[in-house]
Design a protein around this motif. Structure first.
Motif, PDB file in Angstrom:
ATOM      1  N   SER A 296     -47.637 -14.869  -0.039  1.00  0.00           N
ATOM      2  CA  SER A 296     -46.371 -14.021  -0.074  1.00  0.00           C
ATOM      3  C   SER A 296     -45.408 -14.685  -0.897  1.00  0.00           C
ATOM      4  O   SER A 296     -45.301 -15.833  -1.076  1.00  0.00           O
ATOM      5  N   ALA A 297     -44.252 -13.804  -1.312  1.00  0.00           N
ATOM      6  CA  ALA A 297     -42.942 -14.440  -1.721  1.00  0.00           C
ATOM      7  C   ALA A 297     -42.381 -15.433  -0.705  1.00  0.00           C
ATOM      8  O   ALA A 297     -41.902 -16.450  -1.030  1.00  0.00           O
ATOM      9  N   THR A 298     -42.487 -14.996   0.547  1.00  0.00           N
ATOM     10  CA  THR A 298     -42.142 -16.007   1.660  1.00  0.00           C
ATOM     11  C   THR A 298     -42.806 -17.357   1.743  1.00  0.00           C
ATOM     12  O   THR A 298     -41.910 -18.405   1.664  1.00  0.00           O
ATOM     13  N   ALA A 299     -43.835 -17.310   1.557  1.00  0.00           N
ATOM     14  CA  ALA A 299     -44.624 -18.547   1.491  1.00  0.00           C
ATOM     15  C   ALA A 299     -44.385 -19.311   0.355  1.00  0.00           C
ATOM     16  O   ALA A 299     -44.201 -20.637   0.220  1.00  0.00           O
ATOM     17  N   LEU A 300     -44.291 -18.711  -0.927  1.00  0.00           N
ATOM     18  CA  LEU A 300     -44.040 -19.327  -2.063  1.00  0.00           C
ATOM     19  C   LEU A 300     -42.449 -20.123  -1.979  1.00  0.00           C
ATOM     20  O   LEU A 300     -42.162 -21.076  -2.554  1.00  0.00           O
ATOM     21  N   SER A 301     -41.548 -19.427  -1.330  1.00  0.00           N
ATOM     22  CA  SER A 301     -40.347 -19.925  -1.419  1.00  0.00           C
ATOM     23  C   SER A 301     -40.238 -21.129  -0.276  1.00  0.00           C
ATOM     24  O   SER A 301     -39.138 -21.831  -0.128  1.00  0.00           O
ATOM     25  N   GLU A 302     -41.153 -21.266   0.793  1.00  0.00           N
ATOM     26  CA  GLU A 302     -41.151 -22.376   1.586  1.00  0.00           C
ATOM     27  C   GLU A 302     -42.095 -23.651   1.039  1.00  0.00           C
ATOM     28  O   GLU A 302     -42.181 -24.555   1.788  1.00  0.00           O
ATOM     29  N   VAL A 303     -42.660 -23.338  -0.139  1.00  0.00           N
ATOM     30  CA  VAL A 303     -43.289 -24.444  -0.734  1.00  0.00           C
ATOM     31  C   VAL A 303     -42.545 -25.819  -0.700  1.00  0.00           C
ATOM     32  O   VAL A 303     -43.145 -26.935  -0.350  1.00  0.00           O
ATOM     33  N   PHE A 304     -41.501 -25.893  -1.124  1.00  0.00           N
ATOM     34  CA  PHE A 304     -40.507 -26.878  -1.309  1.00  0.00           C
ATOM     35  C   PHE A 304     -39.588 -27.269  -0.255  1.00  0.00           C
ATOM     36  O   PHE A 304     -38.980 -28.171  -0.405  1.00  0.00           O
ATOM     37  N   THR A 305     -39.684 -26.378   0.833  1.00  0.00           N
ATOM     38  CA  THR A 305     -38.660 -26.828   1.924  1.00  0.00           C
ATOM     39  C   THR A 305     -39.454 -27.172   3.194  1.00  0.00           C
ATOM     40  O   THR A 305     -38.848 -27.681   3.961  1.00  0.00           O
ATOM     41  N   ARG A 306     -40.780 -26.941   3.496  1.00  0.00           N
ATOM     42  CA  ARG A 306     -41.439 -27.480   4.616  1.00  0.00           C
ATOM     43  C   ARG A 306     -42.236 -28.498   4.308  1.00  0.00           C
ATOM     44  O   ARG A 306     -42.655 -28.811   3.250  1.00  0.00           O
ATOM     45  N   PRO A 307     -42.233 -29.397   5.260  1.00  0.00           N
ATOM     46  CA  PRO A 307     -43.069 -30.880   4.705  1.00  0.00           C
ATOM     47  C   PRO A 307     -44.644 -30.653   4.370  1.00  0.00           C
ATOM     48  O   PRO A 307     -44.902 -31.451   3.597  1.00  0.00           O
ATOM     49  N   GLU A 308     -45.338 -29.871   5.078  1.00  0.00           N
ATOM     50  CA  GLU A 308     -46.606 -29.906   4.796  1.00  0.00           C
ATOM     51  C   GLU A 308     -47.160 -29.345   3.436  1.00  0.00           C
ATOM     52  O   GLU A 308     -47.671 -29.993   2.778  1.00  0.00           O
ATOM     53  N   PRO A 309     -46.518 -28.094   3.023  1.00  0.00           N
ATOM     54  CA  PRO A 309     -46.850 -27.661   1.612  1.00  0.00           C
ATOM     55  C   PRO A 309     -46.311 -28.510   0.590  1.00  0.00           C
ATOM     56  O   PRO A 309     -46.740 -28.916  -0.391  1.00  0.00           O
ATOM     57  N   LEU A 310     -45.009 -29.144   0.933  1.00  0.00           N
ATOM     58  CA  LEU A 310     -44.526 -30.075  -0.131  1.00  0.00           C
ATOM     59  C   LEU A 310     -45.306 -31.293  -0.100  1.00  0.00           C
ATOM     60  O   LEU A 310     -45.401 -31.847  -1.212  1.00  0.00           O
ATOM     61  N   GLY A 311     -45.724 -31.676   1.071  1.00  0.00           N
ATOM     62  CA  GLY A 311     -46.862 -32.815   0.654  1.00  0.00           C
ATOM     63  C   GLY A 311     -47.889 -32.533   0.115  1.00  0.00           C
ATOM     64  O   GLY A 311     -48.269 -33.494  -0.641  1.00  0.00           O
ATOM     65  N   VAL A 312     -48.455 -31.328   0.000  1.00  0.00           N
ATOM     66  CA  VAL A 312     -49.621 -30.988  -0.828  1.00  0.00           C
ATOM     67  C   VAL A 312     -49.118 -30.933  -2.400  1.00  0.00           C
ATOM     68  O   VAL A 312     -49.947 -31.501  -3.008  1.00  0.00           O
ATOM     69  N   VAL A 313     -47.913 -30.211  -2.556  1.00  0.00           N
ATOM     70  CA  VAL A 313     -47.469 -30.330  -3.945  1.00  0.00           C
ATOM     71  C   VAL A 313     -47.264 -31.638  -4.638  1.00  0.00           C
ATOM     72  O   VAL A 313     -47.832 -31.969  -5.648  1.00  0.00           O
ATOM     73  N   LEU A 314     -46.684 -32.462  -3.836  1.00  0.00           N
ATOM     74  CA  LEU A 314     -46.376 -34.009  -4.251  1.00  0.00           C
ATOM     75  C   LEU A 314     -47.802 -34.697  -4.355  1.00  0.00           C
ATOM     76  O   LEU A 314     -47.938 -35.434  -5.358  1.00  0.00           O
ATOM     77  N   GLY A 315     -48.429 -34.634  -3.274  1.00  0.00           N
ATOM     78  CA  GLY A 315     -50.162 -35.387  -3.562  1.00  0.00           C
ATOM     79  C   GLY A 315     -50.782 -34.906  -4.708  1.00  0.00           C
ATOM     80  O   GLY A 315     -51.241 -35.742  -5.369  1.00  0.00           O
TER      81      GLY A 315
END
Length: 436
Positions: A296-315
């Motif tokens: 959802s749009a909410t999930a996309l907006s939180e990708v770079f603000t919550r540690p778990e999804p941010l860790g996945v992106v940076l990983g």
């Protein structure tokens, strides 16, 4: 025009047209385009008003009573059809190891070490980010996996003049990477293993190897045996696609005297159009449709603000690039392993960035790691974002390298100083940090 001459709607194509389509699907570029088109279709369909009808097809169940299997269409695709792709990947890897770019141990070990670096560093990046932000460490394995099908598809679409050694490097790296991720699933995300079924699968593989050694031919031997091995592997709790990789590695790739094709070559020739045109696109359609429904749009907006999804992106983006490149470089620097002389380190770095495409296996691990938690949706969004970023950046880097190699090919006959070396060659070396 009489009835016999009228074209039939959705009927079977005439034999010449079927042959032409099969020839097209045997080319890497066409197969890659089909896969990428399926991905775009899946994400568009998942967010359209018609998503409900597709859900019904995806979740429909049917089974094979003789094997005791009752799976959904999605699972038949992911665990069944995709095994054909891994069978072909195993055949290609075996050929490279026996007679291709990886036939020398010093060259073959480099992508294997790079694969381990590409698993360890992303997991470490995730744990650091999650720990620093007070998040859950459960998703440490999500950024470990490179999606072999999508990575090869992107490389096939980009590459027209890149060295063949680059594809061999990626193939080895991705196969080792996927097997490592499947092992992680079996050890950390599987409640129990059926050792009797696993023993039966291993026994079937031994029989498969013996048949190859005895030069037994005939699909009526191998097709039932292969299906039995696959069913036992699935029942054991180990990811069923492992059966495809192992059978591909067991197939004989060297022709005997009097043989027109080796068994591996014949198998790949027959199955490649089905894999490229049906199995892999269907898998992408189902996997990405499932991901698209929940993003959802909410999930996309939180990708770079919550540690778990941010860790996945940076990983996936930074961790994969650093891990793969550093693993390869350090192995070449401090061991007897060496980079294929046809490649430059700039090529390897572009490939390392491409390793951040983690679609399917990463989505599967994310679903297993965060089952029943709201983080599952955000982690899926993170995998999609990171994979798209990695594909885009890698495309830019590898297109630049492809353009450089195209110029080299064009300049091979343009030796103005008469020294036998194209003038542009030194420029390629300077910009690439290695040899052609």
């Amino acid at each position: 025009m009489n009835a016999s001459q009228r074209p039939s709607f959705l009927g079977v194509l005439p034999w010449p047209e079927r042959q032409a389509i099969a020839r097209a699907l045997r080319t890497e570029t066409v197969g890659g385009l089909v896969l990428l088109a399926a991905a775009v279709l899946a994400l568009g369909w998942a967010n359209s008003p018609w998503q409900g009808s597709f859900e019904q097809v995806r979740n429909a169940h049917f089974g094979i009573s003789a094997l005791g299997l009752d799976l959904s269409v999605e699972h038949w695709t992911a665990d069944g059809l995709l095994t054909v792709f891994f069978l072909i990947a195993g055949i290609e890897l075996k050929r490279e190891l026996v007679a291709g770019e990886l036939r020398t141990p010093a060259t073959a070990v480099l992508p294997v070490v790079a694969a381990f670096g590409g698993m360890l560093v992303p997991a470490g990046v995730y744990l650091c980010v999650a720990s620093a932000g007070g998040g859950s460490a459960s998703g440490w394995a999500v950024p470990m996996a490179t999606d072999i099908a999508f990575a090869l598809a992107v490389l096939a679409v980009i590459s027209t003049h890149l060295p063949s050694a680059l594809r061999a490097f990626l193939l080895t790296l991705a196969v080792v990477d996927d097997l490592g991720a499947i092992l992680v699933i079996a050890v950390f995300f599987t409640s129990s293993l059926n050792f009797y079924a696993l023993g039966g699968a291993v026994s079937g593989l031994i029989v498969f190897w013996i048949l190859q050694r005895q030069r037994v031919t005939g699909w009526w031997w191998y097709a039932p045996l292969g299906i039995t091995i696959w069913a036992l592997m699935y029942t054991s709790g180990v990811h069923a696609t492992v059966a495809g990789v192992v059978m591909g590695l067991l197939l004989r790739t060297v022709r005997d005297t009097g043989e027109e094709r080796s068994p591996a070559s014949r198998t790949q020739y027959v199955l490649h159009p089905f894999s490229a045109g049906v199995a892999v696109p269907l898998f992408a359609l189902f996997a990405l449709f499932a991901a698209g429904v929940g993003v959802s749009a909410t999930a996309l907006s939180e990708v770079f603000t919550r540690p778990e999804p941010l860790g996945v992106v940076l990983g996936l983006t930074a961790g994969k690039a650093v891990g793969i490149f550093a693993g390869a470089y350090l192995a070449a620097r401090f061991t007897r392993a060496r980079l294929n002389p046809d490649l430059a380190w700039a090529d390897v770095f572009g490939l390392a960035v491409l390793g951040g495409i983690g679609f399917t296996v990463a989505l599967l691990i994310g679903e297993l790691a965060f089952t029943g938690t709201p983080l599952g949706e955000e982690v899926k969004a993170a995998v999609l974002v990171a994979s798209a970023l990695s594909a885009a950046v890698a495309a830019l880097l590898l297109r630049r390298r492809n353009r450089l190699y195209r110029q080299l090919c064009a300049a091979e006959d343009a030796d103005s100083d008469g020294d036998g070396v194209p003038d542009i060659y030194q420029g390629a070396r300077a910009s690439g940090g290695g040899s052609r």
